[in-house]
Each structure stands twice: as structure tokens, then as C-alpha cells.
Scaffold this motif. Structure first.
Motif, short mmCIF file in Angstrom:
data_model
loop_
_atom_site.label_atom_id
_atom_site.label_comp_id
_atom_site.label_asym_id
_atom_site.label_seq_id
_atom_site.Cartn_x
_atom_site.Cartn_y
_atom_site.Cartn_z
N ILE A 188 0.85 -1.18 0.00
CA ILE A 188 0.00 0.00 0.00
C ILE A 188 0.90 1.24 0.00
O ILE A 188 1.88 1.30 0.73
CB ILE A 188 -0.98 0.02 1.19
N VAL A 189 0.55 2.19 -0.87
CA VAL A 189 1.34 3.42 -0.98
C VAL A 189 0.84 4.42 0.06
O VAL A 189 -0.32 4.80 0.06
CB VAL A 189 1.23 4.01 -2.41
N ILE A 190 1.74 4.85 0.91
CA ILE A 190 1.43 5.83 1.95
C ILE A 190 1.66 7.24 1.41
O ILE A 190 0.89 8.16 1.67
CB ILE A 190 2.30 5.59 3.20
N ASP A 216 -3.43 3.78 -2.82
CA ASP A 216 -3.65 2.60 -3.65
C ASP A 216 -2.91 1.39 -3.06
O ASP A 216 -1.88 1.54 -2.39
CB ASP A 216 -3.15 2.82 -5.08
N SER A 217 -3.42 0.22 -3.36
CA SER A 217 -2.77 -1.01 -2.92
C SER A 217 -2.78 -2.03 -4.06
O SER A 217 -3.54 -1.91 -5.01
CB SER A 217 -3.45 -1.59 -1.68
N ILE A 218 -1.91 -3.04 -3.92
CA ILE A 218 -1.83 -4.09 -4.92
C ILE A 218 -1.48 -5.40 -4.22
O ILE A 218 -0.72 -5.41 -3.26
CB ILE A 218 -0.81 -3.74 -6.03
N TYR A 219 -2.07 -6.48 -4.70
CA TYR A 219 -1.82 -7.83 -4.19
C TYR A 219 -1.29 -8.67 -5.34
O TYR A 219 -1.81 -8.58 -6.45
CB TYR A 219 -3.14 -8.43 -3.65
N TYR A 220 -0.26 -9.47 -5.08
CA TYR A 220 0.30 -10.29 -6.16
C TYR A 220 1.05 -11.50 -5.62
O TYR A 220 1.42 -11.56 -4.45
CB TYR A 220 1.22 -9.46 -7.07
N ASN A 221 1.26 -12.45 -6.51
CA ASN A 221 2.04 -13.65 -6.23
C ASN A 221 3.52 -13.25 -6.28
O ASN A 221 4.03 -12.87 -7.34
CB ASN A 221 1.72 -14.71 -7.29
N ALA A 222 4.21 -13.35 -5.15
CA ALA A 222 5.60 -12.90 -5.08
C ALA A 222 6.57 -13.84 -5.79
O ALA A 222 7.74 -13.51 -5.94
CB ALA A 222 6.00 -12.73 -3.61
N ASN A 223 6.08 -15.00 -6.24
CA ASN A 223 6.93 -15.89 -7.05
C ASN A 223 7.24 -15.27 -8.40
O ASN A 223 8.21 -15.64 -9.05
CB ASN A 223 6.25 -17.24 -7.25
N LYS A 238 7.15 13.33 -4.84
CA LYS A 238 7.36 13.11 -3.41
C LYS A 238 8.15 11.83 -3.19
O LYS A 238 8.15 10.92 -4.03
CB LYS A 238 6.02 12.97 -2.68
N GLU A 239 8.80 11.75 -2.03
CA GLU A 239 9.47 10.51 -1.64
C GLU A 239 8.43 9.40 -1.54
O GLU A 239 7.33 9.61 -1.04
CB GLU A 239 10.14 10.70 -0.29
N LEU A 240 8.76 8.21 -2.05
CA LEU A 240 7.85 7.07 -2.00
C LEU A 240 7.97 6.40 -0.64
O LEU A 240 9.06 6.01 -0.22
CB LEU A 240 8.19 6.06 -3.10
N ILE A 241 6.82 6.28 0.03
CA ILE A 241 6.74 5.54 1.28
C ILE A 241 5.62 4.52 1.10
O ILE A 241 4.50 4.89 0.73
CB ILE A 241 6.44 6.46 2.48
N PHE A 242 5.93 3.25 1.34
CA PHE A 242 4.93 2.21 1.20
C PHE A 242 5.15 1.13 2.25
O PHE A 242 6.22 1.02 2.84
CB PHE A 242 4.92 1.62 -0.20
N ILE A 243 4.11 0.35 2.48
CA ILE A 243 4.18 -0.78 3.40
C ILE A 243 3.87 -2.04 2.61
O ILE A 243 2.91 -2.06 1.82
CB ILE A 243 3.16 -0.63 4.55
N SER A 244 4.68 -3.08 2.81
CA SER A 244 4.42 -4.36 2.18
C SER A 244 4.30 -5.43 3.25
O SER A 244 5.00 -5.39 4.26
CB SER A 244 5.57 -4.75 1.24
N ALA A 245 3.38 -6.36 3.04
CA ALA A 245 3.23 -7.52 3.91
C ALA A 245 3.39 -8.76 3.06
O ALA A 245 2.84 -8.84 1.96
CB ALA A 245 1.86 -7.50 4.58
N ILE A 246 4.16 -9.73 3.57
CA ILE A 246 4.46 -10.94 2.83
C ILE A 246 4.05 -12.15 3.67
O ILE A 246 4.31 -12.19 4.88
CB ILE A 246 5.97 -11.04 2.53
N THR A 247 3.40 -13.12 3.03
CA THR A 247 3.09 -14.36 3.70
C THR A 247 3.46 -15.52 2.80
O THR A 247 3.24 -15.43 1.58
CB THR A 247 1.59 -14.43 4.11
N TYR A 258 2.19 -1.41 -13.40
CA TYR A 258 1.10 -0.68 -12.76
C TYR A 258 1.65 0.58 -12.12
O TYR A 258 2.79 0.59 -11.65
CB TYR A 258 0.45 -1.54 -11.67
N GLU A 259 0.83 1.64 -12.08
CA GLU A 259 1.17 2.87 -11.35
C GLU A 259 0.19 3.02 -10.21
O GLU A 259 -1.02 2.97 -10.42
CB GLU A 259 1.14 4.09 -12.27
N LEU A 260 0.71 3.22 -9.01
CA LEU A 260 -0.12 3.37 -7.83
C LEU A 260 0.12 4.74 -7.22
O LEU A 260 1.27 5.19 -7.11
CB LEU A 260 0.21 2.31 -6.78
N ASP A 261 -0.96 5.39 -6.82
CA ASP A 261 -0.90 6.68 -6.13
C ASP A 261 -1.11 6.47 -4.64
O ASP A 261 -1.44 5.36 -4.20
CB ASP A 261 -1.98 7.62 -6.69
N GLU A 262 -0.98 7.55 -3.87
CA GLU A 262 -1.20 7.49 -2.43
C GLU A 262 -2.56 6.87 -2.14
O GLU A 262 -3.57 7.23 -2.75
CB GLU A 262 -1.12 8.88 -1.82
#
Length: 67
Positions: free
Chosen positions: A15-17, A36-43, A54-63, A30-34
Motif C-alpha cells: 500500500i502506498v502511503i 492505492d494497494s496491490i496484491y500479487y504472487n511474489a513468485n 514526493k518521496e515514495l513511502i509504502f508498506i508491504s506484507a508478505i506471507t 502498474y502505477e499506484l498513487d497514495e
């Protein structure tokens, strides 16, 4: 910013903060703005690049966790 795409086991959501993100997943881009979020297969090879003024700040969660 990574120089080349990376892949790892699992699933990922980001998710883009702040700023603007360009993310390439496999051959799709894909282009994501503040807010926006994206889900994908990390493989799949993926690469994140900051493309906004602006400086890009985002949070990623991996499972499952990869640490």
C-alpha cells in the motif's frame, strides 16, 4: 529502488502511503498513487520504482514470512 526484478516464495500486498509507485510484476506494469494497494504472487519477478515528485513511502506484507 531495486536495479532488477526480484522474486521469492509467497504472496505480497503493498500500500502506498506517500508518493507514486511504479511496480512491474512479470510483464505487467502498474502505477499506484497514495492510498492505492496491490496484491500479487511474489513468485513472479517484481520491481518497485518511485516515479513521483514526493518521496515514495509504502508498506508491504508478505506471507509466509521470509526472514
Amino acid at each position: 529502488t531495486l536495479d532488477k526484478p526480484l522474486s521469492h516464495n509467497g504472496e505480497e500486498v503493498s500500500i502506498v502511503i506517500q508518493g507514486k509507485m511504479e511496480i512491474t510484476i512479470g510483464s505487467e506494469r502498474y502505477e499506484l498513487d497514495e492510498g492505492d494497494s496491490i496484491y500479487y504472487n511474489a513468485n513472479l519477478p517484481h520491481k518497485i520504482t518511485s516515479v513521483g515528485k514526493k518521496e515514495l513511502i509504502f508498506i508491504s506484507a508478505i506471507t509466509p514470512p521470509n526472514f
